[in-house]
Design a protein around this motif. Structure first.
Motif, mmCIF file in Angstrom:
data_model
loop_
_atom_site.group_PDB
_atom_site.id
_atom_site.type_symbol
_atom_site.label_atom_id
_atom_site.label_comp_id
_atom_site.label_asym_id
_atom_site.label_seq_id
_atom_site.Cartn_x
_atom_site.Cartn_y
_atom_site.Cartn_z
ATOM 1 N N GLU A 171 0.829 -1.210 0.000
ATOM 2 C CA GLU A 171 0.000 0.000 0.000
ATOM 3 C C GLU A 171 0.862 1.258 0.000
ATOM 4 O OE1 GLU A 171 -3.702 1.649 -0.423
ATOM 5 O OE2 GLU A 171 -3.200 -0.505 -0.346
ATOM 6 N N LEU A 172 1.995 1.212 0.691
ATOM 7 C CA LEU A 172 2.907 2.362 0.695
ATOM 8 C C LEU A 172 3.447 2.605 -0.718
ATOM 9 C CD1 LEU A 172 4.985 1.792 3.975
ATOM 10 C CD2 LEU A 172 2.925 3.161 3.639
ATOM 11 N N ALA A 173 3.762 1.547 -1.432
ATOM 12 C CA ALA A 173 4.242 1.706 -2.801
ATOM 13 C C ALA A 173 3.182 2.367 -3.672
ATOM 14 C CB ALA A 173 4.643 0.347 -3.382
ATOM 15 N N ARG A 174 1.914 1.971 -3.463
ATOM 16 C CA ARG A 174 0.830 2.593 -4.234
ATOM 17 C C ARG A 174 0.673 4.070 -3.878
ATOM 18 N NH1 ARG A 174 -1.347 -2.713 -4.068
ATOM 19 N NH2 ARG A 174 -2.137 -2.484 -1.938
ATOM 20 N N ALA A 175 0.972 4.407 -2.622
ATOM 21 C CA ALA A 175 0.849 5.806 -2.186
ATOM 22 C C ALA A 175 2.060 6.641 -2.589
ATOM 23 C CB ALA A 175 0.655 5.856 -0.671
ATOM 24 N N GLY A 176 3.095 6.022 -3.113
ATOM 25 C CA GLY A 176 4.258 6.753 -3.577
ATOM 26 C C GLY A 176 5.205 7.201 -2.485
ATOM 27 N N VAL A 177 5.234 6.453 -1.374
ATOM 28 C CA VAL A 177 6.176 6.788 -0.291
ATOM 29 C C VAL A 177 7.060 5.567 -0.005
ATOM 30 C CG1 VAL A 177 4.753 8.570 0.773
ATOM 31 C CG2 VAL A 177 4.452 6.174 1.468
ATOM 32 N N ASP A 178 8.189 5.832 0.645
ATOM 33 C CA ASP A 178 9.180 4.784 0.886
ATOM 34 C C ASP A 178 9.113 4.216 2.298
ATOM 35 O OD1 ASP A 178 10.523 5.285 -1.702
ATOM 36 O OD2 ASP A 178 11.053 7.198 -0.756
ATOM 37 N N GLY A 179 8.285 4.797 3.110
ATOM 38 C CA GLY A 179 8.168 4.338 4.481
ATOM 39 C C GLY A 179 6.951 4.951 5.131
ATOM 40 N N PHE A 180 6.696 4.530 6.388
ATOM 41 C CA PHE A 180 5.496 5.011 7.074
ATOM 42 C C PHE A 180 5.704 4.911 8.575
ATOM 43 C CE2 PHE A 180 0.936 4.459 8.434
ATOM 44 C CZ PHE A 180 0.492 5.703 7.987
ATOM 45 N N LEU A 181 5.143 5.888 9.297
ATOM 46 C CA LEU A 181 5.180 5.922 10.753
ATOM 47 C C LEU A 181 3.859 5.391 11.307
ATOM 48 C CD1 LEU A 181 6.597 9.547 11.298
ATOM 49 C CD2 LEU A 181 7.891 7.409 11.081
ATOM 50 N N VAL A 182 3.940 4.475 12.255
ATOM 51 C CA VAL A 182 2.739 3.925 12.899
ATOM 52 C C VAL A 182 2.876 4.153 14.406
ATOM 53 C CG1 VAL A 182 1.234 1.925 13.203
ATOM 54 C CG2 VAL A 182 2.595 2.159 11.107
ATOM 55 N N PRO A 183 2.227 5.192 14.938
ATOM 56 C CA PRO A 183 2.304 5.449 16.373
ATOM 57 C C PRO A 183 1.291 4.621 17.146
ATOM 58 C CG PRO A 183 0.975 7.133 15.344
ATOM 59 C CD PRO A 183 1.430 6.208 14.236
ATOM 60 N N ARG A 184 1.426 4.589 18.455
ATOM 61 C CA ARG A 184 0.422 3.926 19.291
ATOM 62 C C ARG A 184 -0.856 4.749 19.347
ATOM 63 N NH1 ARG A 184 -2.839 2.984 23.012
ATOM 64 N NH2 ARG A 184 -3.014 0.964 24.009
ATOM 65 N N ALA A 185 -0.753 6.058 19.223
ATOM 66 C CA ALA A 185 -1.887 6.952 19.436
ATOM 67 C C ALA A 185 -2.908 6.874 18.302
ATOM 68 C CB ALA A 185 -1.397 8.389 19.574
ATOM 69 N N ASP A 186 -4.149 7.261 18.643
ATOM 70 C CA ASP A 186 -5.160 7.513 17.624
ATOM 71 C C ASP A 186 -5.222 9.023 17.402
ATOM 72 O OD1 ASP A 186 -6.446 8.492 19.863
ATOM 73 O OD2 ASP A 186 -8.157 7.125 19.753
ATOM 74 N N GLU A 187 -6.307 9.516 16.788
ATOM 75 C CA GLU A 187 -6.380 10.942 16.459
ATOM 76 C C GLU A 187 -6.522 11.838 17.682
ATOM 77 O OE1 GLU A 187 -10.514 9.328 15.150
ATOM 78 O OE2 GLU A 187 -8.528 8.533 15.683
ATOM 79 N N TYR A 188 -6.772 11.254 18.839
ATOM 80 C CA TYR A 188 -6.876 12.054 20.058
ATOM 81 C C TYR A 188 -5.557 12.076 20.829
ATOM 82 C CZ TYR A 188 -11.657 11.426 18.629
ATOM 83 O OH TYR A 188 -12.807 11.397 17.880
ATOM 84 N N LEU A 189 -4.548 11.395 20.297
ATOM 85 C CA LEU A 189 -3.172 11.416 20.807
ATOM 86 C C LEU A 189 -3.082 11.009 22.268
ATOM 87 C CD1 LEU A 189 -1.784 14.674 19.110
ATOM 88 C CD2 LEU A 189 -2.044 12.359 18.172
ATOM 89 N N GLY A 190 -3.997 10.174 22.711
ATOM 90 C CA GLY A 190 -4.005 9.750 24.098
ATOM 91 C C GLY A 190 -3.267 8.437 24.303
ATOM 92 N N GLU A 191 -3.039 8.120 25.559
ATOM 93 C CA GLU A 191 -2.361 6.873 25.906
ATOM 94 C C GLU A 191 -3.249 5.663 25.661
ATOM 95 O OE1 GLU A 191 -0.218 4.760 29.784
ATOM 96 O OE2 GLU A 191 -1.138 6.735 29.979
ATOM 97 N N TYR A 192 -4.536 5.822 25.901
ATOM 98 C CA TYR A 192 -5.468 4.715 25.738
ATOM 99 C C TYR A 192 -6.320 4.954 24.496
ATOM 100 C CZ TYR A 192 -3.983 3.831 30.501
ATOM 101 O OH TYR A 192 -3.208 3.594 31.612
ATOM 102 N N VAL A 193 -6.521 3.900 23.728
ATOM 103 C CA VAL A 193 -7.256 4.027 22.472
ATOM 104 C C VAL A 193 -8.330 2.959 22.404
ATOM 105 C CG1 VAL A 193 -5.228 4.988 21.306
ATOM 106 C CG2 VAL A 193 -5.675 2.537 21.161
ATOM 107 N N PRO A 194 -9.407 3.214 21.674
ATOM 108 C CA PRO A 194 -10.429 2.181 21.471
ATOM 109 C C PRO A 194 -9.918 1.135 20.491
ATOM 110 C CG PRO A 194 -10.966 4.127 20.192
ATOM 111 C CD PRO A 194 -9.760 4.483 21.003
ATOM 112 N N PRO A 195 -10.625 0.011 20.368
ATOM 113 C CA PRO A 195 -10.170 -1.030 19.424
ATOM 114 C C PRO A 195 -9.953 -0.507 18.013
ATOM 115 C CG PRO A 195 -11.847 -1.925 20.882
ATOM 116 C CD PRO A 195 -11.766 -0.445 21.184
ATOM 117 N N SER A 196 -10.736 0.461 17.576
ATOM 118 C CA SER A 196 -10.579 0.998 16.224
ATOM 119 C C SER A 196 -9.276 1.765 16.053
ATOM 120 C CB SER A 196 -11.750 1.927 15.888
ATOM 121 O OG SER A 196 -11.811 3.002 16.825
ATOM 122 N N GLY A 197 -8.629 2.142 17.146
ATOM 123 C CA GLY A 197 -7.376 2.884 17.074
ATOM 124 C C GLY A 197 -6.143 2.052 17.333
#
Length: 590
Positions: free
Chosen positions: A13-39
């Motif tokens: 998928e990264l190749a399709r997006a035209g990037v060479d790498g990707f960052l995957v943080p623990r946080a969801d969009e609320y940048l909190g320590e705890y996340v719901p299953p969707s995050g």
């Protein structure tokens, strides 16, 4: 998909997006320590389930970065042939990227990273590229739906200050700074400012959403309207408008020409990009709710005391039960955690655990944030260490307590008693500290380590974290850690006091109480105001692990006085058997 297939799918998928790498943080969009299953993107991709971490995926290699709490857990949970294991402090992700990503374009989801966090990762030689859609979401085909629990009013008898007054105070701070509005991206701020709570997370009573606070004290709450029932809308009042999150781009565009406060450490980079595009002026500054939320008001302080007294009855019942059950060898880590939760469920105002209980026997106790699961659950055996770290959410307060116990029936080894006692000495040293106003957590972290350092020992986590009021068990902005931002401690803050020692493969020791910062009585010739700690947690220490000969007279005196206080306050609320056990557990050392 198995872990290798997931990583391969993301790379495609990264190749399709035209990037060479990707960052995957623990946080969801609320940048909190705890996340719901969707995050739980990091867990889905790597298998690592800890509450802090970062994965970096390149076409030819990948690395998982965790802190000292999770290095052992990360190695256990992930395929180390796929993921290089890195200590995020000693081997920073930025250095790894500089070494391995030269000339590459690294994609990121602007909803999942704060601008300040991205800035700390930047190095010459590679570039970051914001992506319009998260490529991991494209391959996570069975991703759960976002939570939809209702937001509900948090009564004034627990909140202490009306929401309208909080909004007025925060708006006054914006006006004083010459700012027209503030982005509130932290759901904890929404909960505190608007006196609402929710059920979007299992252990932290949040209603996930965003808000704009205006300088006239009005606010817009960006949350699915279906989550805000009529009772909550009435509670919010006419000056708070509920809008769907899809309205956020238009709202930010409407701030053209305005000065907008944005916390660069706590706000997704998406917001800054849209505000700049709209022509707004960004004033970088702290979330205006963060420090007032940390400094508990009079009602919240008394609520914390009450919550801890009630919680202590459940703890005493558990400790008395454990003292009889542990030597039999018939209990397991899971059954012990279930017994403690059962006792807590009988406590008035109990809502939930404040985090999944850490219940670690023997070698599992050495995994700092161990989480027992059916596949790791093991018997609690006679004559070994057992570490229990748990807490509760009550309507009037949040608790968090750790005790390290000896299962018996035989005596604990001398070396173990010595190490436990050194941890206890650090714990007492911090609890009894007086310090001038202006002192911050990093300034006092070493106080809790001195006794360990003298023996060439240490622990690889902070000494203390902030705690909310029926909110997160881990609350900023203050903490007691060498790595923490130096936020001065202030009256009303609640912080943990939890030094430890961990011998991998054998046992872990941690002792934790919660402390309330309060004004100290002035001393003769004192020229500046001082602060001190009030100990909130009420639970005896493990007598079988204390080596009294290592303690000073002052340390023994403090422990004896603490135990006398525990007995006096808690025994009257206990059954006869627990009271009898408590009396023995709290008898003087000296």
């Amino acid at each position: 998909m198995n872990p290798a297939e997931r990583l391969a799918a993301l790379r495609a998928e990264l190749a399709r997006a035209g990037v060479d790498g990707f960052l995957v943080p623990r946080a969801d969009e609320y940048l909190g320590e705890y996340v719901p299953p969707s995050g739980e993107r990091l867990a889905w991709l790597t298998g690592f389930t800890g509450s802090a971490g970062l994965a970096v995926v390149l076409a030819d290699r990948a690395a998982l970065f965790t802190d000292g709490r999770y290095t052992t857990q990360a190695a256990q949970q992930t395929d180390t042939t796929l993921w290089e294991q890195r200590h995020i402090t000693e081997q920073p992700a930025a250095d790894w990227l500089a070494e391995h990503a030269a000339g590459r374009r690294i994609g990121y989801d602007p909803w999942l990273h704060a601008e300040a966090a991205l800035g700390r990762l930047e190095r010459p030689g590679f570039s970051f590229v914001p992506l319009p859609a998260n490529p991991l979401d494209a391959v996570w085909t069975d991703r759960p739906q976002p939570p939809m629990a209702e937001a509900r009013p948090h009564p004034l008898r627990y909140a202490g200050v009306a929401a309208a007054e909080k909004r007025a105070n925060a708006a006054a701070a914006l006006r004083a700074a010459g700012e027209d509005a503030a982005v509130l991206a932290d759901p904890h701020s929404l909960a505190w400012l608007l006196n609402i709570r929710g059920g979007d997370l299992d252990h932290t009573p949040l209603a996930l959403g965003f808000a704009l606070l205006r300088a006239d004290a009005s606010a817009e709450l960006y949350m699915d309207p279906a989550k805000v029932p009529a009772e909550t809308r009435s509670h919010l009042g006419n000056d708070v408008v509920v809008r769907p999150r899809s309205d956020l781009p238009a709202a930010l565009a409407g701030l053209a020409g305005k000065t907008v406060r944005l916390d660069p450490d706590a706000t997704p980079a998406w917001f800054a990009a849209h505000l700049r595009e709209a022509g707004a002026t960004i004033a970088q500054g702290d979330d205006p709710c963060r420090l007032p939320r940390a400094c508990k008001n009079t009602v919240e302080r008394e609520g914390a005391r009450s919550a801890h007294r009630r919680d202590a009855v459940a703890l005493a019942r558990f400790l008395a039960w454990f003292a009889a059950a542990a030597p039999t060898g018939r209990e397991t880590e899971m059954s012990a955690a279930e017994h403690l939760l059962a006792f807590r469920r009988e406590v008035p105002l109990f809502q939930a655990e404040s985090f999944p209980a850490i219940s670690g026997a023997g070698e599992n106790g050495a995994v700092i944030h161990y989480r027992v699961a059916p596949e790791t659950n093991r018997p609690i055996r006679p004559d070994e260490c057992y570490l229990t770290d748990s807490g509760a959410q009550f309507l009037d307060g949040t608790t968090d307590v750790t005790r390290t116990l000896w299962t018996g029936p035989g005596p604990a080894p001398e070396a173990l008693r010595a190490r436990y006692t050194r941890v206890l000495q650090g714990h007492v040293a911090l609890a009894t500290l007086r310090f001038p106003k202006g002192v911050a957590g990093p300034h006092i972290d070493a106080i809790a380590r001195r006794a360990l350092w003298q023996a060439g020992l240490d622990f690889d986590h902070g000494t203390g974290h902030g705690v909310g009021s029926f909110l997160s068990v881990h609350e900023g902005p203050a903490s007691i850690s060498r790595a923490a931002k130096p936020v001065p401690l202030a009256a009303g803050m609640i912080l943990s006091d939890e030094p430890g020692y961990y011998l991998p493969g054998q046992y872990g020791i941690r002792i934790e109480n919660l402390l309330l910062v309060r004004d100290a009585e002035p001393q003769p010739d004192q020229v500046k105001p001082f602060l001190e700690f009030e100990t909130l947690t009420l639970a005896p220490y493990a007598r079988a692990l204390i080596e009294p000969a290592l303690l000073s007279a002052a340390e023994r005196g403090w422990i004896d006085a603490y135990h006398a206080r525990v007995l006096a306050l808690i025994a009257p609320g206990c059954d006869a058997a627990t009271s009898a056990w408590l009396e023995e557990a709290c008898r003087p050392l000296s």
